[in-house]
Design an enzyme around this catalytic site. Structure first.
Site, PDB file in Angstrom:
ATOM      1  N   HIS A   1      40.389  23.664  74.158  1.00 34.28           N
ATOM      2  CA  HIS A   1      39.829  22.357  73.786  1.00 34.28           C
ATOM      3  C   HIS A   1      38.651  22.592  72.859  1.00 34.28           C
ATOM      4  CE1 HIS A   1      38.118  18.325  74.149  1.00 34.28           C
ATOM      5  NE2 HIS A   1      39.311  17.967  74.570  1.00 34.28           N
TER       6      HIS A   1
ATOM      7  N   ASP B   1      46.413  17.625  78.750  1.00 40.26           N
ATOM      8  CA  ASP B   1      47.854  17.565  78.466  1.00 40.26           C
ATOM      9  C   ASP B   1      48.685  18.549  79.274  1.00 40.26           C
ATOM     10  OD1 ASP B   1      46.661  16.991  75.245  1.00 40.26           O
ATOM     11  OD2 ASP B   1      47.853  15.546  76.386  1.00 40.26           O
TER      12      ASP B   1
HETATM   13  C1  SDX Z   1      43.565  16.742  73.192  1.00 38.45           C
HETATM   14  O1  SDX Z   1      39.153  16.255  71.091  1.00 38.45           O
HETATM   15  C2  SDX Z   1      39.577  15.743  72.182  1.00 38.45           C
HETATM   16  O2  SDX Z   1      38.810  15.262  72.985  1.00 38.45           O
HETATM   17  C3  SDX Z   1      41.069  15.765  72.341  1.00 38.45           C
HETATM   18  C4  SDX Z   1      41.596  15.269  73.688  1.00 38.45           C
HETATM   19  C5  SDX Z   1      41.324  13.822  73.882  1.00 38.45           C
HETATM   20  O3  SDX Z   1      41.267  13.378  75.039  1.00 38.45           O
HETATM   21  O4  SDX Z   1      41.271  13.089  72.864  1.00 38.45           O
HETATM   22  O5  SDX Z   1      40.977  15.998  74.753  1.00 38.45           O
HETATM   23  C6  SDX Z   1      43.110  15.466  73.789  1.00 38.45           C
HETATM   24  O6  SDX Z   1      43.872  16.769  72.038  1.00 38.45           O
HETATM   25  C7  SDX Z   1      43.580  17.989  74.043  1.00 38.45           C
HETATM   26  C8  SDX Z   1      44.041  19.256  73.245  1.00 38.45           C
HETATM   27  C9  SDX Z   1      45.568  19.267  73.214  1.00 38.45           C
HETATM   28  N1  SDX Z   1      46.055  20.347  72.337  1.00 38.45           N
HETATM   29  C10 SDX Z   1      46.619  21.456  72.827  1.00 38.45           C
HETATM   30  O7  SDX Z   1      46.734  21.708  74.021  1.00 38.45           O
HETATM   31  C11 SDX Z   1      47.183  22.387  71.754  1.00 38.45           C
HETATM   32  C12 SDX Z   1      46.813  23.845  72.099  1.00 38.45           C
HETATM   33  N2  SDX Z   1      45.363  23.970  71.931  1.00 38.45           N
HETATM   34  C13 SDX Z   1      44.871  24.482  70.683  1.00 38.45           C
HETATM   35  O8  SDX Z   1      45.658  24.215  69.571  1.00 38.45           O
HETATM   36  C14 SDX Z   1      43.361  24.397  70.530  1.00 38.45           C
HETATM   37  O9  SDX Z   1      42.815  24.858  71.696  1.00 38.45           O
HETATM   38  C15 SDX Z   1      42.729  23.073  70.183  1.00 38.45           C
HETATM   39  C16 SDX Z   1      43.348  22.447  68.983  1.00 38.45           C
HETATM   40  C17 SDX Z   1      42.835  22.123  71.330  1.00 38.45           C
HETATM   41  C18 SDX Z   1      41.238  23.341  69.916  1.00 38.45           C
HETATM   42  O10 SDX Z   1      41.193  24.079  68.761  1.00 38.45           O
HETATM   43  P1  SDX Z   1      39.769  24.580  68.159  1.00 38.45           P
HETATM   44  O11 SDX Z   1      38.630  23.956  68.843  1.00 38.45           O
HETATM   45  O12 SDX Z   1      39.854  24.456  66.679  1.00 38.45           O
HETATM   46  O13 SDX Z   1      39.734  26.061  68.641  1.00 38.45           O
HETATM   47  P2  SDX Z   1      40.255  27.261  67.784  1.00 38.45           P
HETATM   48  O14 SDX Z   1      41.623  26.919  67.257  1.00 38.45           O
HETATM   49  O15 SDX Z   1      39.185  27.635  66.807  1.00 38.45           O
HETATM   50  O16 SDX Z   1      40.418  28.388  68.901  1.00 38.45           O
HETATM   51  C19 SDX Z   1      39.356  29.252  69.214  1.00 38.45           C
HETATM   52  C20 SDX Z   1      40.053  30.561  69.606  1.00 38.45           C
HETATM   53  C21 SDX Z   1      40.979  31.074  68.514  1.00 38.45           C
HETATM   54  O17 SDX Z   1      41.079  32.486  68.678  1.00 38.45           O
HETATM   55  P3  SDX Z   1      40.089  33.428  67.755  1.00 38.45           P
HETATM   56  O18 SDX Z   1      40.316  33.003  66.302  1.00 38.45           O
HETATM   57  O19 SDX Z   1      38.691  33.148  68.230  1.00 38.45           O
HETATM   58  O20 SDX Z   1      40.560  34.839  68.045  1.00 38.45           O
HETATM   59  O21 SDX Z   1      40.883  30.330  70.757  1.00 38.45           O
HETATM   60  C22 SDX Z   1      42.251  30.543  70.395  1.00 38.45           C
HETATM   61  C23 SDX Z   1      42.336  30.499  68.890  1.00 38.45           C
HETATM   62  O22 SDX Z   1      43.413  31.289  68.415  1.00 38.45           O
HETATM   63  N3  SDX Z   1      43.031  29.476  71.030  1.00 38.45           N
HETATM   64  C24 SDX Z   1      44.195  29.666  71.657  1.00 38.45           C
HETATM   65  C25 SDX Z   1      44.547  28.390  72.126  1.00 38.45           C
HETATM   66  N4  SDX Z   1      43.624  27.494  71.767  1.00 38.45           N
HETATM   67  C26 SDX Z   1      42.690  28.181  71.075  1.00 38.45           C
HETATM   68  N5  SDX Z   1      44.962  30.761  71.863  1.00 38.45           N
HETATM   69  C27 SDX Z   1      46.097  30.580  72.559  1.00 38.45           C
HETATM   70  N6  SDX Z   1      46.526  29.381  73.062  1.00 38.45           N
HETATM   71  C28 SDX Z   1      45.762  28.260  72.855  1.00 38.45           C
HETATM   72  N7  SDX Z   1      46.171  27.094  73.328  1.00 38.45           N
END
Ligand code: SDX
Length: 434
Positions: free
Chosen positions: A309, A369
């Site tokens: 998140h 989710d």
């Molecule tokens: C919602 O904003 C809100 O409030 C949203 C929400 C709401 O109520 O409105 O809460 C609802 O959208 C929840 C999120 C649902 N999405 C997912 O579950 C999709 C999977 N999650 C990711 O795509 C990700 O975690 C996000 C999009 C939710 C957050 O992305 P960020 O904040 O841009 O984080 P990032 O992509 O920069 O990740 C930081 C690190 C990265 O690794 P490094 O580059 O540091 O090595 O964490 C890793 C990412 O690769 N990472 C994951 C991961 N999520 C982040 N690695 C594996 N699996 C994951 N799910």
């Protein structure tokens, strides 16, 4: 209290500028950078707005480190336990919990706005039967502005509130009809005597040829799920609604933009993506570690859907409640129901991931989710309807944030700047010289 400031020293020009430090009621302070470009000639650069506040708001507060969430100051756990979705809608929009008379009046107003203009049914019929219901939602909600254009003076708080009532009331009907149309089933009209969640489930699953009783546990579980999804400060879809609304576009069009943004698998579309991921894991027969390793592999686009998140670096408080509801709902379904297998796999995946250094180091926990789809499946709500359920619930958050923006003296049309990295000026090259 003396005004606090932050001094910026520009080592290029030698200038030193004091910027006001704005103090919230809760959460981090914010540097007011509005005069930055005028004083120093610089923009700030923050793709994804990781450290940028786009507005002031009094609606929802969440602390990502502590994993806490409050609507108008009330903890989400207390609202989930003691409130109802419609009462929470009143709270989010009006800012206070209703008294008994206000609550009853609000429920009656919403019930009376739950029907659609009869012409609207033809919008559904314009889609293919296999259209994704989120596509239908975007189209039909946007079309609402074609029916209420005489009631769209967005500078008038009374008309803004009526728009909110219409959207809160009509979303369940539009959502249920999107599903009914995809199944070739006749539309079921809302019944004013039923509660909000009960009405929706009846419109989804009843048939005109016989009486239909909604399981009160399923209705209660859905009502809590709607509370948990109602608002979440400046997430992607809410920011989309605010940006669309900042041009003074009408609230139905702005809400349609929010639905489109929520559809993305990185946002509200994740609940559908989680089930597809769990099903793929089951079908593959591969060990969980295979999937954990893929999620950690930078060269692999696979991510654990439902994990991570932007703000929560702790367990999403909504996920904790949803996991408990999933337990309760699944206990009501036959043991051989395949959803049990998905739920067991999800809990095992959570345990494996949360003991893995990669997830611990990045504070990646299950989010709202991760478990919600399993509950929807147990209610008979199909995969393609999951994000529709999220949109149904989040409409109150969108329209409350939109209304707050429209009433905010400081609100202006949103128009971010950029860091241009394209070509410098060059002359046109005639075709025969390229
Ligand atoms: C919602 O904003 C809100 O409030 C949203 C929400 C709401 O109520 O409105 O809460 C609802 O959208 C929840 C999120 C649902 N999405 C997912 O579950 C999709 C999977 N999650 C990711 O795509 C990700 O975690 C996000 C999009 C939710 C957050 O992305 P960020 O904040 O841009 O984080 P990032 O992509 O920069 O990740 C930081 C690190 C990265 O690794 P490094 O580059 O540091 O090595 O964490 C890793 C990412 O690769 N990472 C994951 C991961 N999520 C982040 N690695 C594996 N699996 C994951 N799910």
């Amino acid at each position: 209290m003396t005004k606090q400031t932050v001094t910026v020293t520009d080592n290029v020009s030698g200038k030193q500028i004091d910027f006001d430090l704005l103090s919230p009621t809760m959460g981090p302070k914010a540097i007011d950078i509005r005069k930055l470009y005028k004083e120093l000639g610089y923009f700030t650069y923050d793709p994804g707005y990781l450290a940028t506040a786009s507005c002031t708001s009094a609606i929802t507060y969440l602390d990502g480190d502590k994993g806490t969430l409050m609507y108008r100051g009330y903890p989400i756990e207390q609202l989930a336990e003691q409130s109802t979705f419609l009462e929470t809608c009143y709270l989010l929009f009006k800012g206070e919990l209703p008294n008994a008379a206000q609550k009853q009046d609000f429920e009656q107003v919403i019930a009376r706005h739950s029907m659609l203009h009869d012409q609207m049914q033809f919008f559904f019929r314009g889609f293919r039967r296999d259209a994704h219901p989120m596509a239908t939602m975007v189209g039909v909600v946007g079309a609402l502005s074609a029916f209420y254009h005489e009631d769209l003076n967005i500078q008038d708080p009374v008309q803004r509130e009526r728009c909110a009532h219409r959207l809160i009331a009509k979303m369940p009907t539009i959502a249920a009809w999107s599903y009914r149309y995809s199944k070739g089933l006749p539309f079921m009209y809302p019944l004013n005597k039923l509660g909000y969640a009960e009405n929706f489930l009846r419109m989804m699953f009843a048939v005109p040829t016989e009486e239909y009783e909604v399981d009160p546990l399923m209705a209660k579980a859905l009502d809590v799920i709607l509370i948990l999804h109602a608002d979440h400060e400046q997430n992607a879809s809410t920011s989309t609604v605010r940006l669309a609304g900042s041009s003074e576009a009408n609230p139905y069009a702005a809400t349609a933009a929010g639905i489109a943004s929520l559809w993305g698998p990185a946002h509200g579309g994740a609940n559908e993506a989680v089930i597809r991921m769990l099903q793929e894991m089951v079908d593959s027969g591969k060990p969980l570690q295979y999937w954990i390793d893929r999620a950690k592999d930078k060269d692999d686009r696979f991510r654990l859907m439902g994990f991570g998140h932007r703000v929560y670096k702790n367990y999403d408080p909504r996920a904790k409640i949803i996991r408990r509801i999933a337990d309760e709902v699944l206990a009501r379904t036959p043991a051989d129901n395949p959803h049990h297998k998905l739920f067991d796999l999800a809990r095992e995946l959570e345990q494996v991931a949360l003991s893995d250094e990669y997830f611990i180091k990045r504070s990646l926990y299950p989010n709202v989710d991760f478990y919600s789809g399993i509950i929807f499946l147990s209610m008979g709500i199909p995969l393609q309807m999951f994000t529709v359920m999220f949109a149904l619930a989040r409409t109150i958050g969108w329209i409350s944030q939109w209304d707050e923006m429209m009433g905010d003296e400081e609100s202006r049309i949103g128009r971010p700047r950029q860091l241009y990295i394209g070509a410098t000026q060059r002359d046109y090259v005639p075709l025969d010289q390229r």
